[in-house]
Design a protein around this motif. Structure first.
Motif, PDB file in Angstrom:
ATOM      1  N   ARG A   6     -89.094  14.562  -0.059  1.00  0.00           N
ATOM      2  CA  ARG A   6     -88.215  14.898   1.046  1.00  0.00           C
ATOM      3  C   ARG A   6     -87.972  13.671   1.907  1.00  0.00           C
ATOM      4  O   ARG A   6     -88.891  12.959   2.265  1.00  0.00           O
ATOM      5  CB  ARG A   6     -88.817  16.000   1.890  1.00  0.00           C
ATOM      6  CG  ARG A   6     -87.913  16.390   3.038  1.00  0.00           C
ATOM      7  CD  ARG A   6     -88.478  17.515   3.833  1.00  0.00           C
ATOM      8  NE  ARG A   6     -87.526  17.882   4.843  1.00  0.00           N
ATOM      9  CZ  ARG A   6     -87.235  19.109   5.178  1.00  0.00           C
ATOM     10  NH1 ARG A   6     -87.842  20.094   4.589  1.00  0.00           N
ATOM     11  NH2 ARG A   6     -86.352  19.339   6.115  1.00  0.00           N
ATOM     12  N   TYR A   7     -86.700  13.465   2.227  1.00  0.00           N
ATOM     13  CA  TYR A   7     -86.271  12.424   3.156  1.00  0.00           C
ATOM     14  C   TYR A   7     -85.224  13.061   4.053  1.00  0.00           C
ATOM     15  O   TYR A   7     -84.110  13.347   3.603  1.00  0.00           O
ATOM     16  CB  TYR A   7     -85.708  11.221   2.397  1.00  0.00           C
ATOM     17  CG  TYR A   7     -85.182  10.115   3.286  1.00  0.00           C
ATOM     18  CD1 TYR A   7     -86.053   9.309   3.998  1.00  0.00           C
ATOM     19  CD2 TYR A   7     -83.821   9.893   3.417  1.00  0.00           C
ATOM     20  CE1 TYR A   7     -85.572   8.299   4.813  1.00  0.00           C
ATOM     21  CE2 TYR A   7     -83.337   8.889   4.221  1.00  0.00           C
ATOM     22  CZ  TYR A   7     -84.220   8.089   4.930  1.00  0.00           C
ATOM     23  OH  TYR A   7     -83.734   7.088   5.747  1.00  0.00           O
ATOM     24  N   PHE A   8     -85.578  13.338   5.290  1.00  0.00           N
ATOM     25  CA  PHE A   8     -84.738  14.092   6.219  1.00  0.00           C
ATOM     26  C   PHE A   8     -84.287  15.391   5.556  1.00  0.00           C
ATOM     27  O   PHE A   8     -85.125  16.201   5.187  1.00  0.00           O
ATOM     28  CB  PHE A   8     -83.569  13.255   6.733  1.00  0.00           C
ATOM     29  CG  PHE A   8     -84.012  12.158   7.669  1.00  0.00           C
ATOM     30  CD1 PHE A   8     -84.432  12.454   8.955  1.00  0.00           C
ATOM     31  CD2 PHE A   8     -84.026  10.839   7.268  1.00  0.00           C
ATOM     32  CE1 PHE A   8     -84.857  11.462   9.821  1.00  0.00           C
ATOM     33  CE2 PHE A   8     -84.440   9.831   8.131  1.00  0.00           C
ATOM     34  CZ  PHE A   8     -84.855  10.148   9.410  1.00  0.00           C
ATOM     35  N   ASP A   9     -82.985  15.606   5.372  1.00  0.00           N
ATOM     36  CA  ASP A   9     -82.499  16.845   4.764  1.00  0.00           C
ATOM     37  C   ASP A   9     -82.398  16.763   3.244  1.00  0.00           C
ATOM     38  O   ASP A   9     -82.076  17.753   2.582  1.00  0.00           O
ATOM     39  CB  ASP A   9     -81.123  17.216   5.333  1.00  0.00           C
ATOM     40  CG  ASP A   9     -81.223  17.653   6.787  1.00  0.00           C
ATOM     41  OD1 ASP A   9     -82.318  18.071   7.201  1.00  0.00           O
ATOM     42  OD2 ASP A   9     -80.205  17.573   7.499  1.00  0.00           O
ATOM     43  N   ASN A  10     -82.642  15.606   2.679  1.00  0.00           N
ATOM     44  CA  ASN A  10     -82.605  15.440   1.220  1.00  0.00           C
ATOM     45  C   ASN A  10     -83.965  15.808   0.649  1.00  0.00           C
ATOM     46  O   ASN A  10     -84.971  15.215   1.003  1.00  0.00           O
ATOM     47  CB  ASN A  10     -82.282  13.989   0.843  1.00  0.00           C
ATOM     48  CG  ASN A  10     -80.958  13.537   1.389  1.00  0.00           C
ATOM     49  OD1 ASN A  10     -80.030  14.315   1.497  1.00  0.00           O
ATOM     50  ND2 ASN A  10     -80.878  12.268   1.772  1.00  0.00           N
ATOM     51  N   GLU A  11     -83.979  16.791  -0.229  1.00  0.00           N
ATOM     52  CA  GLU A  11     -85.236  17.193  -0.849  1.00  0.00           C
ATOM     53  C   GLU A  11     -84.979  17.588  -2.291  1.00  0.00           C
ATOM     54  O   GLU A  11     -83.880  17.998  -2.655  1.00  0.00           O
ATOM     55  CB  GLU A  11     -85.876  18.357  -0.089  1.00  0.00           C
ATOM     56  CG  GLU A  11     -85.059  19.617  -0.065  1.00  0.00           C
ATOM     57  CD  GLU A  11     -85.686  20.727   0.753  1.00  0.00           C
ATOM     58  OE1 GLU A  11     -86.788  20.542   1.293  1.00  0.00           O
ATOM     59  OE2 GLU A  11     -85.071  21.789   0.839  1.00  0.00           O
ATOM     60  N   LYS A  76     -91.128  26.659  -1.860  1.00  0.00           N
ATOM     61  CA  LYS A  76     -90.839  27.088  -0.488  1.00  0.00           C
ATOM     62  C   LYS A  76     -91.604  28.354  -0.123  1.00  0.00           C
ATOM     63  O   LYS A  76     -91.990  28.545   1.018  1.00  0.00           O
ATOM     64  CB  LYS A  76     -89.331  27.323  -0.294  1.00  0.00           C
ATOM     65  CG  LYS A  76     -88.484  26.089  -0.421  1.00  0.00           C
ATOM     66  CD  LYS A  76     -88.617  25.235   0.790  1.00  0.00           C
ATOM     67  CE  LYS A  76     -87.663  24.060   0.667  1.00  0.00           C
ATOM     68  NZ  LYS A  76     -87.575  23.291   1.880  1.00  0.00           N
TER      69      LYS A  76
END
Length: 179
Positions: A6-11, A76
């Motif tokens: 995950r990088y900010f909203d990129n997952e 999730k």
């Protein structure tokens, strides 16, 4: 073993290190160096299961988490949690389990707290570790703790700090029924 990145909203949830590196290369802000690539490969092949955080620039990171989840939805919903290994389970304080158990009688309570005291030579105050032991009538371990803290609050500086009843700085034992 799969990897969640995950990088900010990129997952993404990937099934190999190569897919993870492809994901990282697709993000313009992340520069994939040979050291970073080696570190991710070592992390993926190790027995370590805690999340790994990589710094991009000050206060900007991306994370990598090992998981047994097959899909992002499973990850999730935390369906692929690893069972805790016995030696890594936090040991519960046995007294905490009996803290609310009602049993009228005499209790001996021990409390380690930070007491504010005046230093006569400088006129300033400092915190001192203080050990306090008392025998009192109480209904439960929790009641014993409350009686000790109430007693001390009337007799020490108001800035003194008292520990939680559930922590390691408070202990009690039941001495017997009162007459």
């Amino acid at each position: 073993m799969n990897l969640y990145l995950r990088y900010f909203d990129n997952e993404v949830l990937v099934h190999s290190v190569e897919e993870a590196l492809d994901f990282l290369c697709s993000i313009p802000n992340i520069q994939v160096t040979p050291d970073l690539e080696d570190d991710i490969r070592n992390y993926a092949s190790s027995d370590v299961f805690y999340p790994k955080r990589y710094k991009i620039r000050p206060r900007v990171y991306f994370i990598v988490i090992k998981t047994e989840a097959a899909t992002m939805a499973d990850f999730k919903q935390k369906k692929a949690l690893r069972p805790m290994v016995e030696n890594t389970v936090r040991k519960e304080n046995p007294a905490v389990m009996h803290l609310n158990e009602e049993r009228e009688g005499w209790y001996e309570g021990e409390l380690n707290f930070k007491r504010v005291v005046l230093i006569p030579s400088s006129g300033k105050h400092e915190y001192r570790d203080t050990h306090f032991v008392v025998q009192c009538k109480a209904i439960s371990g929790w009641d014993c703790y409350n009686r000790i803290v109430d007693y001390l609050k009337e007799r020490v500086d108001g800035r003194s700090q008292f520990p939680s009843a559930k922590g390691k700085n408070f202990s009690f034992k039941y001495l017997g029924m009162w007459k």
